[in-house]
Motif scaffolding. Structure first.
Motif, PDB file in Angstrom:
ATOM      1  N   VAL A 125      -8.869 -70.056  -2.525  1.00 33.13           N
ATOM      2  CA  VAL A 125      -8.081 -69.335  -1.806  1.00 33.13           C
ATOM      3  C   VAL A 125      -6.676 -69.777  -2.212  1.00 33.13           C
ATOM      4  N   THR A 126      -5.822 -69.128  -2.460  1.00 30.32           N
ATOM      5  CA  THR A 126      -4.062 -69.736  -2.620  1.00 30.32           C
ATOM      6  C   THR A 126      -2.998 -68.813  -2.352  1.00 30.32           C
ATOM      7  N   SER A 127      -1.697 -69.334  -1.981  1.00 32.90           N
ATOM      8  CA  SER A 127      -1.182 -68.179  -1.540  1.00 32.90           C
ATOM      9  C   SER A 127       0.050 -68.477  -1.812  1.00 32.90           C
ATOM     10  N   ARG A 181      -1.918 -73.938  -0.754  1.00 26.65           N
ATOM     11  CA  ARG A 181      -3.363 -73.636  -0.630  1.00 26.65           C
ATOM     12  C   ARG A 181      -4.067 -74.400   0.568  1.00 26.65           C
ATOM     13  N   LYS A 182      -5.316 -73.175   0.536  1.00 30.44           N
ATOM     14  CA  LYS A 182      -5.617 -72.912   1.955  1.00 30.44           C
ATOM     15  C   LYS A 182      -7.163 -73.406   1.365  1.00 30.44           C
ATOM     16  N   GLN A 183      -7.558 -74.455   2.544  1.00 29.77           N
ATOM     17  CA  GLN A 183      -9.099 -74.991   2.085  1.00 29.77           C
ATOM     18  C   GLN A 183     -10.347 -74.212   2.377  1.00 29.77           C
ATOM     19  N   PRO A 184     -10.786 -73.352   1.218  1.00 29.11           N
ATOM     20  CA  PRO A 184     -11.694 -72.670   0.806  1.00 29.11           C
ATOM     21  C   PRO A 184     -13.177 -73.509   1.729  1.00 29.11           C
ATOM     22  N   GLU A 185     -13.864 -72.222   2.606  1.00 33.05           N
ATOM     23  CA  GLU A 185     -14.655 -72.894   3.454  1.00 33.05           C
ATOM     24  C   GLU A 185     -16.199 -73.891   1.923  1.00 33.05           C
ATOM     25  N   SER A 186     -15.691 -73.266   1.369  1.00 35.60           N
ATOM     26  CA  SER A 186     -17.358 -73.219   0.208  1.00 35.60           C
ATOM     27  C   SER A 186     -16.413 -73.523  -1.538  1.00 35.60           C
ATOM     28  N   GLN A 237     -10.286 -61.317   5.922  1.00 35.29           N
ATOM     29  CA  GLN A 237      -9.964 -60.971   6.956  1.00 35.29           C
ATOM     30  C   GLN A 237      -7.992 -62.248   7.551  1.00 35.29           C
ATOM     31  N   ALA A 238      -8.713 -63.028   7.313  1.00 31.83           N
ATOM     32  CA  ALA A 238      -7.383 -64.109   6.965  1.00 31.83           C
ATOM     33  C   ALA A 238      -5.711 -63.949   6.092  1.00 31.83           C
ATOM     34  N   ALA A 239      -5.914 -62.846   5.203  1.00 33.21           N
ATOM     35  CA  ALA A 239      -5.045 -62.611   4.208  1.00 33.21           C
ATOM     36  C   ALA A 239      -4.697 -61.358   4.968  1.00 33.21           C
ATOM     37  N   SER A 240      -5.457 -60.288   6.045  1.00 34.55           N
ATOM     38  CA  SER A 240      -5.241 -59.613   6.429  1.00 34.55           C
ATOM     39  C   SER A 240      -3.984 -59.501   7.410  1.00 34.55           C
ATOM     40  N   ASP A 280       4.097 -66.992  -3.924  1.00 37.16           N
ATOM     41  CA  ASP A 280       4.837 -65.754  -3.968  1.00 37.16           C
ATOM     42  C   ASP A 280       4.532 -64.261  -3.327  1.00 37.16           C
ATOM     43  N   GLY A 281       3.945 -64.624  -2.302  1.00 35.30           N
ATOM     44  CA  GLY A 281       3.858 -63.749  -2.301  1.00 35.30           C
ATOM     45  C   GLY A 281       2.288 -63.002  -2.178  1.00 35.30           C
ATOM     46  N   ILE A 282       1.904 -63.338  -2.793  1.00 39.90           N
ATOM     47  CA  ILE A 282       0.298 -62.929  -3.353  1.00 39.90           C
ATOM     48  C   ILE A 282      -0.423 -63.594  -2.606  1.00 39.90           C
ATOM     49  N   THR A 283      -1.920 -63.021  -1.465  1.00 40.57           N
ATOM     50  CA  THR A 283      -2.933 -64.466  -1.512  1.00 40.57           C
ATOM     51  C   THR A 283      -3.780 -64.180  -2.224  1.00 40.57           C
ATOM     52  N   THR A 284      -4.085 -65.217  -3.282  1.00 40.94           N
ATOM     53  CA  THR A 284      -5.720 -64.331  -4.271  1.00 40.94           C
ATOM     54  C   THR A 284      -7.207 -65.272  -3.309  1.00 40.94           C
ATOM     55  N   ILE A 285      -7.636 -64.382  -4.011  1.00 39.92           N
ATOM     56  CA  ILE A 285      -9.269 -65.218  -3.685  1.00 39.92           C
ATOM     57  C   ILE A 285      -9.832 -65.099  -4.956  1.00 39.92           C
ATOM     58  N   ARG A 286     -10.425 -66.070  -5.405  1.00 42.66           N
ATOM     59  CA  ARG A 286     -10.823 -66.121  -6.479  1.00 42.66           C
ATOM     60  C   ARG A 286     -12.027 -66.576  -6.633  1.00 42.66           C
TER      61      ARG A 286
END
Length: 393
Positions: A143-145, A133-138, A176-179, A147-153
């Protein structure tokens, strides 16, 4: 959400919260109250609003603004603001809609609603998937990552995932981070029943010192940068449309590589209804995808498409039954994430490169036109009318 009072003070027509108001629109008792509410109970409810952990939403703010005014001053007794003063006109309409509701009944409704919202805000919310789990700015974006998938929810389910200006910035940062991260596929989806209800119209309510012209300029720059992030995104980009989609959340779908939708999703671009014009490169991608006539029905006349219609016209890749939507889609995405990542990136680059410059040109032109529309009387009147209707619901 921490710091609710500070954020609310900055949001939605700056002066709206000078009179305490808040809490969900769970229905007003327009007759006499079931029990008399003391002034002390009312004052306690007003103070309790400051302790709420979640922003109750703009419709609720309007209704509670009206209840507070009715409870303290009685029926609306001030002149109706001019049509171009759409912020104060919307507030006036909400108060005036309460008619002859007594002060006692208004106090009771206010106290009841605050009590219900306080109870619901204390209910624990489920944790997002652990994984990486990535800490979102808000907390409006998760944002989580895994199984090779970054999910922006999008994570404003009580507001139908409407986009605030801050969320635009957060989504750009997440893209930009996911890229650059180690994931293979990036997914955009929503929490709750809605995918995204488009712009939070309070984005138009806070006028900067430079006035309407400066607000329009900033909005056009933000929108241009936002859409550019989708144009330039290097990895496979998938929209998992879990419910109704409106406005910008629909128009940028033409920039995704794959769009999966539940069968209860709808797709709506009501630009003409709001005195605005297409964005998200849809003036180019939609005619290309579905033909000029079908695109005109959506972008000019605001026709709402069902998921099946959107799929038949090429905007949606595949539609799944709502009951099995999440299971089927994520199983497929996990399988795709095991494909060679560099091969997929190169394939996307070949597909996108031939029209990347065109997309950037279209985006800049759409934003230039929108900047003019946002300053027009027609647009302001349309937004004022929309907010007035919402206030009366």
């Amino acid at each position: 959400m921490a710091g609710l009072a500070g954020r609310l003070a900055r949001r939605w027509c700056s002066g709206l919260l000078r009179s305490p108001l808040q809490v969900p629109a769970l229905g007003l008792h327009m007759g006499g109250p079931a029990m008399r509410t003391s002034q002390k109970d009312f004052n306690n409810a007003v103070n309790q609003v400051k302790l709420l952990k979640e922003d109750p939403g703009n419709e609720v703010k309007l209704k509670l603004y009206a209840l507070y005014k009715q409870a303290t001053e009685g029926p609306c007794n001030v002149p109706k603001p001019g049509v171009l003063d759409f912020i104060n006109k919307t507030k006036w309409d909400a108060w005036n809609a309460l008619g002859s509701l007594s002060k006692e009944a208004a106090r009771q409704n206010y106290v009841d609603l605050v009590s219900r919202l306080s109870a619901s805000s204390e209910s624990p919310s489920p944790e997002a998937p652990a994984a990486d789990r990535k800490q979102p700015e808000s907390d409006t974006l998760v944002v989580t990552s895994e199984d090779g998938i970054t999910t922006i929810r999008l994570n404003r389910p009580t507001k139908k995932n409407a986009l605030t200006n801050q969320m635009y910035h957060d989504i750009m940062a997440a893209l930009q981070a996911a890229s650059k991260d180690e994931s293979v596929i990036t997914v955009l989806t929503g929490s709750g029943d809605y995918y995204c209800s488009g712009n939070d119209l309070t984005n138009f309510a806070s006028v900067p010192p430079g006035g309407l012209e400066e607000m329009a300029r900033r909005g056009a720059v933000l929108l241009r940068d936002f859409v550019n992030c989708f144009i330039d995104f290097p990895k496979p980009l998938v929209a998992v449309v879990n419910g109704p989609a409106v406005g910008i959340s629909v128009t940028v779908l033409g920039l995704f590589d794959v769009v999966y939708a539940t069968d209860r999703a709808t797709f709506h671009t009501p630009f003409s209804h709001l005195g605005q014009s297409p964005e998200g490169c849809s003036s180019y991608t939609f005619p290309k995808i579905m033909g000029s006539s079908k695109a005109a029905e959506m972008l000019i006349f605001g026709k709402k498409l069902t998921a099946q219609e959107a799929c038949a016209q090429g905007l949606v890749t595949e539609v799944f039954p709502d009951g099995t939507f999440q299971k089927e889609v994520w199983a497929r995405l996990k399988a795709y994430s095991k494909l060679p990542p560099n091969t997929m990136r190169i394939s996307k680059q070949i597909i996108r490169n031939r029209e990347r410059e065109t997309l950037h040109t279209v985006n800049a032109e759409e934003c230039r036109v929108l900047r003019e529309r946002w300053q027009s009387d027609e647009c302001m009147n349309a937004i004022a009318s929309f907010l007035s209707r919402k206030a009366k619901l």
